[in-house]
Scaffold this active site. Sequence first.
Site, PDB file in Angstrom:
ATOM      1  N   ALA A  63      19.540 -21.723 -21.657  1.00 28.08           N
ATOM      2  CA  ALA A  63      18.548 -20.399 -21.230  1.00 28.08           C
ATOM      3  C   ALA A  63      19.114 -19.385 -22.203  1.00 28.08           C
ATOM      4  CB  ALA A  63      18.824 -20.085 -19.735  1.00 28.08           C
ATOM      5  N   PHE A  65      17.213 -18.566 -25.209  1.00 32.98           N
ATOM      6  CA  PHE A  65      16.366 -18.829 -26.476  1.00 32.98           C
ATOM      7  C   PHE A  65      14.838 -18.483 -26.102  1.00 32.98           C
ATOM      8  CE2 PHE A  65      13.742 -21.000 -29.366  1.00 32.98           C
ATOM      9  CZ  PHE A  65      14.239 -20.606 -30.695  1.00 32.98           C
ATOM     10  N   LYS A  67      12.906 -17.318 -23.283  1.00 32.20           N
ATOM     11  CA  LYS A  67      12.881 -16.737 -21.936  1.00 32.20           C
ATOM     12  C   LYS A  67      11.641 -16.851 -21.251  1.00 32.20           C
ATOM     13  CE  LYS A  67      16.335 -13.099 -22.646  1.00 32.20           C
ATOM     14  NZ  LYS A  67      17.228 -13.306 -21.644  1.00 32.20           N
ATOM     15  N   ASN A 112      25.542 -10.340 -26.432  1.00 30.56           N
ATOM     16  CA  ASN A 112      24.288  -9.918 -25.968  1.00 30.56           C
ATOM     17  C   ASN A 112      24.399  -9.209 -24.724  1.00 30.56           C
ATOM     18  OD1 ASN A 112      22.598 -11.120 -23.569  1.00 30.56           O
ATOM     19  ND2 ASN A 112      24.068 -12.747 -24.235  1.00 30.56           N
ATOM     20  N   GLY A 115      19.829  -8.328 -20.500  1.00 29.52           N
ATOM     21  CA  GLY A 115      19.502  -7.615 -19.322  1.00 29.52           C
ATOM     22  C   GLY A 115      18.395  -8.417 -18.684  1.00 29.52           C
ATOM     23  N   PHE A 116      18.148  -9.572 -18.766  1.00 25.77           N
ATOM     24  CA  PHE A 116      16.888 -10.324 -18.274  1.00 25.77           C
ATOM     25  C   PHE A 116      15.645  -9.763 -18.455  1.00 25.77           C
ATOM     26  CE2 PHE A 116      19.422 -12.072 -14.225  1.00 25.77           C
ATOM     27  CZ  PHE A 116      20.089 -12.980 -15.067  1.00 25.77           C
ATOM     28  N   SER A 174      25.288 -13.903 -15.294  1.00 23.66           N
ATOM     29  CA  SER A 174      25.251 -13.063 -16.440  1.00 23.66           C
ATOM     30  C   SER A 174      26.030 -12.056 -16.278  1.00 23.66           C
ATOM     31  CB  SER A 174      23.789 -12.626 -16.528  1.00 23.66           C
ATOM     32  OG  SER A 174      23.400 -11.582 -17.539  1.00 23.66           O
ATOM     33  N   ASN A 176      25.247  -8.909 -17.520  1.00 20.19           N
ATOM     34  CA  ASN A 176      24.421  -7.932 -18.004  1.00 20.19           C
ATOM     35  C   ASN A 176      23.528  -7.324 -16.916  1.00 20.19           C
ATOM     36  OD1 ASN A 176      25.576  -8.101 -20.587  1.00 20.19           O
ATOM     37  ND2 ASN A 176      24.155  -9.734 -21.096  1.00 20.19           N
ATOM     38  N   THR A 177      23.816  -7.814 -15.708  1.00 19.29           N
ATOM     39  CA  THR A 177      23.090  -7.248 -14.541  1.00 19.29           C
ATOM     40  C   THR A 177      24.053  -6.757 -13.395  1.00 19.29           C
ATOM     41  OG1 THR A 177      21.283  -8.596 -14.604  1.00 19.29           O
ATOM     42  CG2 THR A 177      21.622  -7.868 -12.639  1.00 19.29           C
ATOM     43  N   LYS A 212      24.649 -21.724 -12.153  1.00 16.77           N
ATOM     44  CA  LYS A 212      25.347 -21.528 -13.276  1.00 16.77           C
ATOM     45  C   LYS A 212      26.378 -20.572 -13.175  1.00 16.77           C
ATOM     46  CE  LYS A 212      24.136 -20.486 -17.942  1.00 16.77           C
ATOM     47  NZ  LYS A 212      23.368 -20.438 -19.376  1.00 16.77           N
ATOM     48  N   ASN A 241      28.584 -19.549 -18.377  1.00 12.36           N
ATOM     49  CA  ASN A 241      27.784 -18.367 -19.213  1.00 12.36           C
ATOM     50  C   ASN A 241      28.702 -17.739 -20.267  1.00 12.36           C
ATOM     51  OD1 ASN A 241      25.595 -16.333 -19.390  1.00 12.36           O
ATOM     52  ND2 ASN A 241      25.151 -16.691 -17.492  1.00 12.36           N
TER      53      ASN A 241
END
Length: 416
Positions: A63, A65, A67, A112, A115-116, A174, A176-177, A212, A241
């Site tokens: 996941a 690449f 999105k 990266n 941020g979704f 992730s 980033n959230t 995940k 991740n």
Amino acid sequence: MGWYKSLVLPVVRWIDAETAHGLAICALKNNLVPRDDDATDATPILETEVFGRKFANPIGLAAGFDKNAEVPNQMLRHGFGFVEIGSVTPEPQPGNPKPRLFRLYSDRAVINRMGFNNDGAQVVADRLRKRARKGILGANLGKNKYSEDAAADYVKGVAALGPYADYLVVNVSSPNTPGLRALQGRGPLETLLTSVLKARDSHAKGVPVLLKVAPDLTEEDKADIAAVALKLRLDGMIVSNTTIDRPVGLNSYDQDEKGGLSGPLLMEPSTKVLADFYRLTEGKIPLIGVGGIASGKDAYEKILNGASLVQLYSALVYHGLELVTEIKEDLARRLRKDGFASVADAVGAAYPEISGRSAPVDEARAAKAAVKAKAEPAKADEAKPATEVKGTGKKPATKKPAAKSKTAPKGSSATD
């Protein structure tokens, strides 16, 4: 040297990373990316069946690449055994401020903090509905940044994308959230997954649900997650991740940027976490190994340590799509060399007490040793008193102690 490394990479490195990614998606949409003639040729030894799905080969696109599900079929035509789109949130969101994607050329790595960013579940579902359904497609689900009800967001994702996916992924890893990784705790995770599984039974009956997880987990974190996965009879797990750690050895200009790190330096720690989950679940839950894969050897090491399937993404930035065929060919050679008749026969061979594999596994022993060796030097160094470096009169630099748990890192400036 292939066409990508000789012609594309020297140019791409001077283009902003996110712009370059957008150009790649555009080129794939318009069939402008050269494809190996044998990219989709059948290789019986690589065919495998996992959670009731038949895969042409175990090499998947992670996941991140694609999105928004813009080029899944194009990526399958380049030889992937399966693709995973997303992460997708119920409502569209722009993600974090730019720049938010950084190439670490000297390390062949990527950081990266996207941020979704995505078009939202409804738009992505419409694309999947119109897609010619070929090959295996997974849908990675996330929550919106400011949502106060995480479970409700994942349930909406299941309802929207479940009917068009071959498997669903609950992404709670992730970095980033804000607050997302806190959902990996035992109580919150069980509550969340119970809701997701109930929604799956209502909207997409029979579609496998996977979890995940992050690589930055304590031993307690891993034990709790494994216990929940076994209790709820989860269909599978993806390990792992990106990491918020910055391993010793990074040597690139942007190495201190905030966000999740991926690339070769993630191979060793993510494979250790993979092996830990294989042992904790006693091989009862299929695992997808992700993190640092850039060769057939890397893919094989993941499989020997418990992965039924593997995924990659960051390596494509530096090697191009030619890498997919190279990995498949090398993996097939390694399987034959060690006497395995299929990928499934090699899964977990580094741990015969669990897998029951009896074929010769010279590389399995090496793979197992590599994973076990990770912590041993660190423990030995921590036990040694600081001494002077010979001939300098100085004490060696000491390593900053790791945080006790990174399930919900405090004070992290990585944002959604």
